[in-house]
Design an enzyme around this catalytic site. Sequence first.
Site, PDB file in Angstrom:
ATOM      1  N   VAL A 183      15.351  69.051  61.236  1.00  0.00           N
ATOM      2  CA  VAL A 183      14.094  69.332  61.941  1.00  0.00           C
ATOM      3  C   VAL A 183      13.661  70.787  61.730  1.00  0.00           C
ATOM      4  O   VAL A 183      12.523  71.063  61.349  1.00  0.00           O
ATOM      5  CB  VAL A 183      14.217  69.055  63.464  1.00  0.00           C
ATOM      6  N   GLY A 187      18.695  77.117  64.187  1.00  0.00           N
ATOM      7  CA  GLY A 187      19.109  75.870  63.533  1.00  0.00           C
ATOM      8  C   GLY A 187      18.049  75.369  62.580  1.00  0.00           C
ATOM      9  O   GLY A 187      16.962  74.958  63.003  1.00  0.00           O
ATOM     10  N   VAL A 188      18.337  75.449  61.285  1.00  0.00           N
ATOM     11  CA  VAL A 188      17.362  74.971  60.302  1.00  0.00           C
ATOM     12  C   VAL A 188      17.940  73.780  59.532  1.00  0.00           C
ATOM     13  O   VAL A 188      18.071  73.783  58.319  1.00  0.00           O
ATOM     14  CB  VAL A 188      16.872  76.092  59.353  1.00  0.00           C
ATOM     15  N   GLY A 189      18.303  72.746  60.305  1.00  0.00           N
ATOM     16  CA  GLY A 189      18.774  71.498  59.713  1.00  0.00           C
ATOM     17  C   GLY A 189      17.575  70.622  59.390  1.00  0.00           C
ATOM     18  O   GLY A 189      16.531  71.101  58.943  1.00  0.00           O
ATOM     19  N   LYS A 197      20.764  53.811  74.252  1.00  0.00           N
ATOM     20  CA  LYS A 197      21.477  54.595  73.250  1.00  0.00           C
ATOM     21  C   LYS A 197      22.828  53.928  73.041  1.00  0.00           C
ATOM     22  O   LYS A 197      23.379  53.327  73.967  1.00  0.00           O
ATOM     23  CB  LYS A 197      21.681  56.027  73.779  1.00  0.00           C
TER      24      LYS A 197
HETATM   25  P1  NAD Z   1      20.860  68.853  62.047  1.00  0.00           P
HETATM   26  O1  NAD Z   1      22.305  68.580  62.280  1.00  0.00           O
HETATM   27  O2  NAD Z   1      20.226  68.423  60.767  1.00  0.00           O
HETATM   28  O3  NAD Z   1      20.566  70.432  62.202  1.00  0.00           O
HETATM   29  C1  NAD Z   1      21.159  71.237  63.163  1.00  0.00           C
HETATM   30  C2  NAD Z   1      21.378  72.598  62.509  1.00  0.00           C
HETATM   31  O4  NAD Z   1      21.847  73.489  63.503  1.00  0.00           O
HETATM   32  C3  NAD Z   1      22.422  72.571  61.392  1.00  0.00           C
HETATM   33  O5  NAD Z   1      21.886  73.160  60.216  1.00  0.00           O
HETATM   34  C4  NAD Z   1      23.566  73.388  61.973  1.00  0.00           C
HETATM   35  O6  NAD Z   1      24.289  74.113  60.987  1.00  0.00           O
HETATM   36  C5  NAD Z   1      22.833  74.316  62.908  1.00  0.00           C
HETATM   37  N1  NAD Z   1      23.664  74.922  63.944  1.00  0.00           N
HETATM   38  C6  NAD Z   1      24.725  74.398  64.597  1.00  0.00           C
HETATM   39  N2  NAD Z   1      25.227  75.299  65.471  1.00  0.00           N
HETATM   40  C7  NAD Z   1      24.451  76.409  65.375  1.00  0.00           C
HETATM   41  C8  NAD Z   1      24.448  77.662  66.028  1.00  0.00           C
HETATM   42  N3  NAD Z   1      25.342  77.981  66.947  1.00  0.00           N
HETATM   43  N4  NAD Z   1      23.497  78.581  65.671  1.00  0.00           N
HETATM   44  C9  NAD Z   1      22.575  78.287  64.735  1.00  0.00           C
HETATM   45  N5  NAD Z   1      22.531  77.101  64.067  1.00  0.00           N
HETATM   46  C10 NAD Z   1      23.458  76.173  64.402  1.00  0.00           C
HETATM   47  O7  NAD Z   1      20.106  68.213  63.301  1.00  0.00           O
HETATM   48  P2  NAD Z   1      18.561  67.884  63.424  1.00  0.00           P
HETATM   49  O8  NAD Z   1      18.349  66.441  63.132  1.00  0.00           O
HETATM   50  O9  NAD Z   1      17.756  68.928  62.750  1.00  0.00           O
HETATM   51  O10 NAD Z   1      18.380  68.009  65.018  1.00  0.00           O
HETATM   52  C11 NAD Z   1      18.367  69.272  65.655  1.00  0.00           C
HETATM   53  C12 NAD Z   1      18.353  69.076  67.169  1.00  0.00           C
HETATM   54  O11 NAD Z   1      17.198  68.333  67.537  1.00  0.00           O
HETATM   55  C13 NAD Z   1      19.537  68.276  67.710  1.00  0.00           C
HETATM   56  O12 NAD Z   1      19.831  68.769  69.010  1.00  0.00           O
HETATM   57  C14 NAD Z   1      18.996  66.865  67.820  1.00  0.00           C
HETATM   58  O13 NAD Z   1      19.673  66.106  68.792  1.00  0.00           O
HETATM   59  C15 NAD Z   1      17.575  67.143  68.236  1.00  0.00           C
HETATM   60  N6  NAD Z   1      16.627  66.087  67.877  1.00  0.00           N
HETATM   61  C16 NAD Z   1      16.500  65.706  66.592  1.00  0.00           C
HETATM   62  C17 NAD Z   1      15.586  64.716  66.266  1.00  0.00           C
HETATM   63  C18 NAD Z   1      15.392  64.274  64.842  1.00  0.00           C
HETATM   64  O14 NAD Z   1      14.405  63.584  64.563  1.00  0.00           O
HETATM   65  N7  NAD Z   1      16.251  64.655  63.918  1.00  0.00           N
HETATM   66  C19 NAD Z   1      14.807  64.118  67.278  1.00  0.00           C
HETATM   67  C20 NAD Z   1      14.951  64.550  68.596  1.00  0.00           C
HETATM   68  C21 NAD Z   1      15.871  65.540  68.893  1.00  0.00           C
END
Ligand code: NAD
Length: 308
Positions: free
Chosen positions: A140, A136-138, A36
Amino acid sequence: MRAYGSVEEALTDVLRLSRAMTYKAAGAGLPLGGGKAVILGDPAVVKSDALLEAYGRAVDSLGGTYVTAEDVGTTVEDMVVIARRTTHVSGLPVEIGGSGDPSPATAHGVLAAMRATAEHLWGSDVLSGRTVAIQGVGKVGSVLAGLLVEKGCDVVIADVDTAAVASLVSEFGVRSVPAAEILETPCDILAPCALGAVLNPGTIPRLSCGAVVGAANNQLLGPEDAGRLAAAGILYTPDFIANAGGIINIVEELGDRQYSWVRALRAVERIYDTTGEVLRRARREGTTTATAATAHAEDRLKAAGAAR
Ligand code: NAD
Protein backbone atom coordinates in the site's frame (compact mmCIF):
# COMPACT_ATOMS: atom_id res chain seq x y z
CA MET A 1 -1.89 -16.59 7.89
CA ARG A 2 0.63 -16.24 10.69
CA ALA A 3 2.72 -18.22 13.15
CA TYR A 4 0.51 -17.61 16.18
CA GLY A 5 1.89 -18.48 19.62
CA SER A 6 -1.25 -20.43 20.56
CA VAL A 7 -4.80 -21.21 19.49
CA GLU A 8 -6.03 -18.65 22.06
CA GLU A 9 -3.88 -15.96 20.47
CA ALA A 10 -5.26 -16.83 17.02
CA LEU A 11 -8.81 -16.77 18.35
CA THR A 12 -8.29 -13.37 19.96
CA ASP A 13 -6.84 -12.05 16.71
CA VAL A 14 -9.60 -13.39 14.49
CA LEU A 15 -12.30 -11.94 16.75
CA ARG A 16 -10.56 -8.56 16.83
CA LEU A 17 -10.08 -8.61 13.05
CA SER A 18 -13.65 -9.69 12.29
CA ARG A 19 -15.00 -6.91 14.52
CA ALA A 20 -12.82 -4.40 12.64
CA MET A 21 -14.08 -5.86 9.35
CA THR A 22 -17.69 -5.35 10.48
CA TYR A 23 -17.02 -1.68 11.26
CA LYS A 24 -15.03 -1.18 8.07
CA ALA A 25 -17.80 -2.60 5.85
CA ALA A 26 -20.55 -0.75 7.73
CA GLY A 27 -18.55 2.49 7.76
CA ALA A 28 -18.14 2.30 4.00
CA GLY A 29 -21.84 1.53 3.51
CA LEU A 30 -21.14 -1.87 1.93
CA PRO A 31 -23.75 -4.63 1.77
CA LEU A 32 -21.56 -6.94 3.86
CA GLY A 33 -21.26 -8.02 7.46
CA GLY A 34 -17.87 -8.68 8.93
CA GLY A 35 -15.84 -11.83 8.89
CA LYS A 36 -12.28 -12.95 9.00
CA ALA A 37 -10.46 -16.26 9.00
CA VAL A 38 -7.01 -17.06 10.32
CA ILE A 39 -4.75 -19.95 9.35
CA LEU A 40 -2.27 -20.92 12.06
CA GLY A 41 1.28 -21.37 10.78
CA ASP A 42 4.27 -19.60 9.32
CA PRO A 43 3.46 -19.16 5.61
CA ALA A 44 7.13 -19.56 4.69
CA VAL A 45 7.23 -22.97 6.39
CA VAL A 46 3.85 -24.71 6.29
CA LYS A 47 1.97 -23.20 3.37
CA SER A 48 1.13 -25.84 0.74
CA ASP A 49 -1.53 -26.45 -1.89
CA ALA A 50 -3.02 -29.18 0.32
CA LEU A 51 -3.32 -26.77 3.27
CA LEU A 52 -4.89 -24.03 1.13
CA GLU A 53 -7.29 -26.54 -0.44
CA ALA A 54 -8.30 -27.75 3.04
CA TYR A 55 -8.94 -24.13 3.95
CA GLY A 56 -11.00 -23.76 0.75
CA ARG A 57 -13.16 -26.73 1.82
CA ALA A 58 -13.68 -25.13 5.24
CA VAL A 59 -14.76 -21.86 3.62
CA ASP A 60 -17.04 -23.77 1.23
CA SER A 61 -18.76 -25.53 4.14
CA LEU A 62 -20.11 -22.11 5.20
CA GLY A 63 -22.17 -21.99 2.01
CA GLY A 64 -21.27 -18.43 1.01
CA THR A 65 -22.01 -16.71 4.33
CA TYR A 66 -18.27 -16.07 4.46
CA VAL A 67 -16.20 -14.99 1.45
CA THR A 68 -12.43 -15.15 1.84
CA ALA A 69 -9.72 -12.91 0.34
CA GLU A 70 -5.99 -12.34 0.69
CA ASP A 71 -4.43 -10.56 3.65
CA VAL A 72 -1.29 -10.86 5.75
CA GLY A 73 0.58 -14.03 4.80
CA THR A 74 -1.46 -14.87 1.72
CA THR A 75 -1.30 -13.79 -1.92
CA VAL A 76 -3.44 -13.48 -5.03
CA GLU A 77 -1.89 -16.77 -6.23
CA ASP A 78 -3.02 -18.51 -3.01
CA MET A 79 -6.61 -17.45 -3.79
CA VAL A 80 -6.36 -19.39 -7.06
CA VAL A 81 -5.48 -22.57 -5.14
CA ILE A 82 -8.32 -21.96 -2.64
CA ALA A 83 -10.69 -21.48 -5.61
CA ARG A 84 -10.18 -25.16 -6.55
CA ARG A 85 -12.36 -26.01 -3.53
CA THR A 86 -14.78 -23.09 -3.21
CA THR A 87 -16.35 -20.34 -5.27
CA HIS A 88 -16.58 -18.17 -2.14
CA VAL A 89 -13.19 -16.58 -2.70
CA SER A 90 -12.35 -13.09 -3.96
CA GLY A 91 -9.23 -11.11 -4.82
CA LEU A 92 -8.58 -13.49 -7.71
CA PRO A 93 -6.16 -12.41 -10.47
CA VAL A 94 -7.41 -9.80 -12.93
CA GLU A 95 -6.56 -12.18 -15.84
CA ILE A 96 -9.31 -14.56 -14.70
CA GLY A 97 -11.90 -11.88 -14.01
CA GLY A 98 -10.95 -11.11 -10.41
CA SER A 99 -10.05 -7.79 -8.83
CA GLY A 100 -6.43 -8.76 -8.11
CA ASP A 101 -4.35 -7.30 -5.30
CA PRO A 102 -6.53 -4.88 -3.28
CA SER A 103 -3.55 -2.72 -2.22
CA PRO A 104 -3.69 -0.12 -5.04
CA ALA A 105 -7.38 0.47 -4.24
CA THR A 106 -6.48 0.82 -0.56
CA ALA A 107 -3.83 3.42 -1.46
CA HIS A 108 -6.32 5.41 -3.57
CA GLY A 109 -8.77 5.30 -0.64
CA VAL A 110 -6.13 6.61 1.79
CA LEU A 111 -5.42 9.43 -0.66
CA ALA A 112 -9.14 10.32 -0.77
CA ALA A 113 -9.22 10.30 3.05
CA MET A 114 -6.15 12.58 3.13
CA ARG A 115 -7.81 15.08 0.78
CA ALA A 116 -10.96 15.14 2.93
CA THR A 117 -8.87 15.49 6.09
CA ALA A 118 -6.94 18.41 4.55
CA GLU A 119 -10.22 20.06 3.59
CA HIS A 120 -11.52 19.69 7.15
CA LEU A 121 -8.34 20.88 8.80
CA TRP A 122 -6.96 23.49 6.44
CA GLY A 123 -10.02 24.48 4.36
CA SER A 124 -8.64 23.07 1.09
CA ASP A 125 -8.32 19.52 -0.14
CA VAL A 126 -5.38 20.36 -2.36
CA LEU A 127 -2.40 18.33 -1.15
CA SER A 128 0.21 19.99 -3.33
CA GLY A 129 3.01 21.42 -1.16
CA ARG A 130 2.02 19.34 1.89
CA THR A 131 4.63 17.14 3.55
CA VAL A 132 3.48 13.55 4.03
CA ALA A 133 5.50 11.00 6.03
CA ILE A 134 4.82 7.34 5.21
CA GLN A 135 5.74 4.60 7.68
CA GLY A 136 6.04 1.39 5.66
CA VAL A 137 6.32 1.30 1.89
CA GLY A 138 5.03 -2.20 1.19
CA LYS A 139 2.11 -2.99 -1.09
CA VAL A 140 0.00 0.00 0.00
CA GLY A 141 2.65 2.53 1.09
CA SER A 142 4.63 2.27 -2.15
CA VAL A 143 1.57 3.00 -4.32
CA LEU A 144 0.53 5.81 -1.98
CA ALA A 145 4.00 7.39 -2.26
CA GLY A 146 3.67 7.51 -6.06
CA LEU A 147 0.17 9.01 -5.90
CA LEU A 148 1.32 11.72 -3.46
CA VAL A 149 4.32 12.62 -5.63
CA GLU A 150 1.89 13.01 -8.56
CA LYS A 151 -0.16 15.40 -6.38
CA GLY A 152 2.93 17.56 -5.77
CA CYS A 153 3.54 16.55 -2.14
CA ASP A 154 6.87 16.50 -0.37
CA VAL A 155 7.02 12.78 0.53
CA VAL A 156 9.23 11.30 3.27
CA ILE A 157 9.35 7.52 3.60
CA ALA A 158 10.77 4.93 5.98
CA ASP A 159 10.78 1.15 6.07
CA VAL A 160 12.81 -1.53 7.83
CA ASP A 161 13.23 -3.00 4.34
CA THR A 162 16.02 -0.75 3.06
CA ALA A 163 15.82 -2.17 -0.47
CA ALA A 164 12.15 -1.09 -0.71
CA VAL A 165 13.16 2.42 0.42
CA ALA A 166 16.05 2.64 -2.06
CA SER A 167 13.84 1.59 -4.94
CA LEU A 168 11.21 4.27 -4.21
CA VAL A 169 13.83 6.96 -3.63
CA SER A 170 15.27 6.25 -7.06
CA GLU A 171 11.85 5.90 -8.75
CA PHE A 172 10.15 9.00 -7.33
CA GLY A 173 12.96 11.11 -5.85
CA VAL A 174 11.25 11.03 -2.42
CA ARG A 175 13.20 11.66 0.79
CA SER A 176 13.83 8.92 3.32
CA VAL A 177 14.63 8.75 7.02
CA PRO A 178 15.59 5.77 9.21
CA ALA A 179 12.57 3.67 10.29
CA ALA A 180 13.12 4.68 13.94
CA GLU A 181 12.70 8.39 13.07
CA ILE A 182 9.64 8.48 10.83
CA LEU A 183 7.05 9.05 13.58
CA GLU A 184 8.79 12.21 14.79
CA THR A 185 9.54 13.58 11.32
CA PRO A 186 7.91 17.03 10.98
CA CYS A 187 5.08 16.73 8.46
CA ASP A 188 1.53 17.80 7.72
CA ILE A 189 0.19 14.25 7.49
CA LEU A 190 1.62 11.06 8.97
CA ALA A 191 0.55 7.89 7.13
CA PRO A 192 1.05 4.69 9.14
CA CYS A 193 1.18 1.95 6.50
CA ALA A 194 3.12 -0.75 8.33
CA LEU A 195 1.90 -1.95 11.70
CA GLY A 196 -0.95 -1.66 14.16
CA ALA A 197 -0.75 0.03 17.59
CA VAL A 198 1.71 2.73 16.41
CA LEU A 199 -0.36 5.44 18.10
CA ASN A 200 0.19 4.89 21.82
CA PRO A 201 1.25 6.74 24.99
CA GLY A 202 4.91 6.26 24.06
CA THR A 203 4.69 7.60 20.49
CA ILE A 204 1.97 10.28 20.62
CA PRO A 205 4.08 12.88 22.52
CA ARG A 206 6.81 12.45 19.88
CA LEU A 207 4.57 13.00 16.83
CA SER A 208 5.19 16.17 14.82
CA CYS A 209 2.24 16.15 12.41
CA GLY A 210 -1.08 17.93 11.94
CA ALA A 211 -3.03 14.80 11.02
CA VAL A 212 -2.74 11.02 10.90
CA VAL A 213 -4.25 9.26 7.88
CA GLY A 214 -2.95 5.82 6.95
CA ALA A 215 -3.66 2.28 5.82
CA ALA A 216 -2.53 0.24 8.82
CA ASN A 217 -5.26 -1.61 10.69
CA ASN A 218 -5.83 -0.90 14.40
CA GLN A 219 -3.46 2.08 14.58
CA LEU A 220 -4.53 3.06 18.11
CA LEU A 221 -3.10 0.87 20.86
CA GLY A 222 -6.18 1.53 23.00
CA PRO A 223 -9.37 3.62 22.71
CA GLU A 224 -7.96 6.27 25.07
CA ASP A 225 -5.23 7.04 22.51
CA ALA A 226 -7.85 8.82 20.38
CA GLY A 227 -8.23 11.33 23.23
CA ARG A 228 -4.46 11.64 23.58
CA LEU A 229 -4.16 12.56 19.89
CA ALA A 230 -6.96 15.14 20.16
CA ALA A 231 -5.32 16.65 23.25
CA ALA A 232 -2.05 16.90 21.31
CA GLY A 233 -3.88 18.86 18.60
CA ILE A 234 -3.54 16.07 16.02
CA LEU A 235 -6.50 15.20 13.81
CA TYR A 236 -6.81 11.42 13.57
CA THR A 237 -8.76 10.04 10.62
CA PRO A 238 -9.90 6.62 11.86
CA ASP A 239 -8.10 3.74 10.14
CA PHE A 240 -11.17 1.70 9.23
CA ILE A 241 -12.63 4.70 7.38
CA ALA A 242 -9.39 5.56 5.53
CA ASN A 243 -8.35 2.01 4.62
CA ALA A 244 -11.65 0.62 3.29
CA GLY A 245 -10.54 0.90 -0.37
CA GLY A 246 -9.42 -2.74 -0.53
CA ILE A 247 -12.74 -4.15 0.62
CA ILE A 248 -14.68 -1.69 -1.55
CA ASN A 249 -12.67 -2.99 -4.52
CA ILE A 250 -13.48 -6.58 -3.60
CA VAL A 251 -17.21 -5.85 -3.44
CA GLU A 252 -16.96 -4.83 -7.10
CA GLU A 253 -15.72 -8.36 -7.84
CA LEU A 254 -18.53 -10.07 -5.90
CA GLY A 255 -21.45 -8.78 -7.97
CA ASP A 256 -22.76 -10.34 -11.18
CA ARG A 257 -21.18 -7.65 -13.36
CA GLN A 258 -17.73 -8.05 -14.90
CA TYR A 259 -15.17 -6.44 -12.54
CA SER A 260 -14.05 -2.97 -13.63
CA TRP A 261 -11.15 -1.03 -12.07
CA VAL A 262 -12.65 2.27 -13.24
CA ARG A 263 -15.93 1.53 -11.48
CA ALA A 264 -14.09 0.26 -8.39
CA LEU A 265 -12.04 3.45 -8.24
CA ARG A 266 -15.19 5.54 -8.44
CA ALA A 267 -16.60 3.58 -5.46
CA VAL A 268 -13.32 3.97 -3.54
CA GLU A 269 -13.46 7.75 -4.09
CA ARG A 270 -16.54 7.85 -1.86
CA ILE A 271 -14.14 7.54 1.08
CA TYR A 272 -13.69 11.30 0.58
CA ASP A 273 -17.33 11.94 1.54
CA THR A 274 -17.38 9.37 4.35
CA THR A 275 -14.24 10.87 5.90
CA GLY A 276 -15.69 14.38 5.76
CA GLU A 277 -18.94 13.14 7.31
CA VAL A 278 -17.13 11.43 10.20
CA LEU A 279 -14.81 14.38 10.91
CA ARG A 280 -17.73 16.83 10.86
CA ARG A 281 -19.73 14.56 13.17
CA ALA A 282 -16.89 14.53 15.70
CA ARG A 283 -16.73 18.34 15.60
CA ARG A 284 -20.51 18.67 15.88
CA GLU A 285 -20.91 16.17 18.71
CA GLY A 286 -17.74 17.14 20.56
CA THR A 287 -16.33 13.61 20.51
CA THR A 288 -13.10 12.13 19.25
CA THR A 289 -12.99 11.15 15.60
CA ALA A 290 -12.68 7.50 16.66
CA THR A 291 -15.94 7.74 18.61
CA ALA A 292 -17.63 9.48 15.67
CA ALA A 293 -16.45 6.76 13.24
CA THR A 294 -17.73 4.01 15.52
CA ALA A 295 -21.08 5.79 15.89
CA HIS A 296 -21.26 6.25 12.10
CA ALA A 297 -20.74 2.50 11.55
CA GLU A 298 -23.13 1.54 14.35
CA ASP A 299 -25.88 3.73 12.85
CA ARG A 300 -25.58 1.75 9.63
CA LEU A 301 -25.54 -1.58 11.50
CA LYS A 302 -28.69 -0.60 13.39
CA ALA A 303 -30.41 0.49 10.17
CA ALA A 304 -29.48 -2.82 8.53
CA GLY A 305 -30.80 -4.74 11.54
CA ALA A 306 -34.05 -2.77 11.47
CA ALA A 307 -34.48 -3.34 7.72
CA ARG A 308 -34.11 -7.07 8.29
P1 NAD B 1 3.04 -4.99 3.45
O1 NAD B 1 3.47 -6.12 4.31
O2 NAD B 1 3.13 -5.11 1.97
O3 NAD B 1 3.87 -3.66 3.85
C1 NAD B 1 4.18 -3.31 5.16
C2 NAD B 1 5.56 -2.65 5.11
O4 NAD B 1 5.85 -2.16 6.40
C3 NAD B 1 6.68 -3.63 4.73
O5 NAD B 1 7.44 -3.09 3.66
C4 NAD B 1 7.49 -3.73 6.02
O6 NAD B 1 8.87 -3.93 5.79
C5 NAD B 1 7.23 -2.39 6.65
N1 NAD B 1 7.49 -2.33 8.09
C6 NAD B 1 7.32 -3.29 9.02
N2 NAD B 1 7.70 -2.83 10.23
C7 NAD B 1 8.10 -1.55 10.06
C8 NAD B 1 8.58 -0.54 10.93
N3 NAD B 1 8.75 -0.75 12.22
N4 NAD B 1 8.91 0.68 10.39
C9 NAD B 1 8.76 0.92 9.08
N5 NAD B 1 8.30 -0.01 8.19
C10 NAD B 1 7.97 -1.22 8.69
O7 NAD B 1 1.55 -4.65 3.90
P2 NAD B 1 0.48 -3.78 3.12
O8 NAD B 1 -0.43 -4.69 2.38
O9 NAD B 1 1.14 -2.64 2.44
O10 NAD B 1 -0.39 -3.24 4.35
C11 NAD B 1 0.10 -2.22 5.21
C12 NAD B 1 -0.87 -2.03 6.38
O11 NAD B 1 -2.15 -1.67 5.88
C13 NAD B 1 -1.10 -3.29 7.21
O12 NAD B 1 -1.33 -2.88 8.55
C14 NAD B 1 -2.37 -3.87 6.64
O13 NAD B 1 -3.07 -4.66 7.57
C15 NAD B 1 -3.13 -2.61 6.32
N6 NAD B 1 -4.12 -2.76 5.25
C16 NAD B 1 -3.74 -3.21 4.04
C17 NAD B 1 -4.69 -3.33 3.03
C18 NAD B 1 -4.31 -3.79 1.65
O14 NAD B 1 -5.12 -3.65 0.73
N7 NAD B 1 -3.11 -4.32 1.45
C19 NAD B 1 -6.03 -2.99 3.29
C20 NAD B 1 -6.39 -2.52 4.55
C21 NAD B 1 -5.43 -2.41 5.53
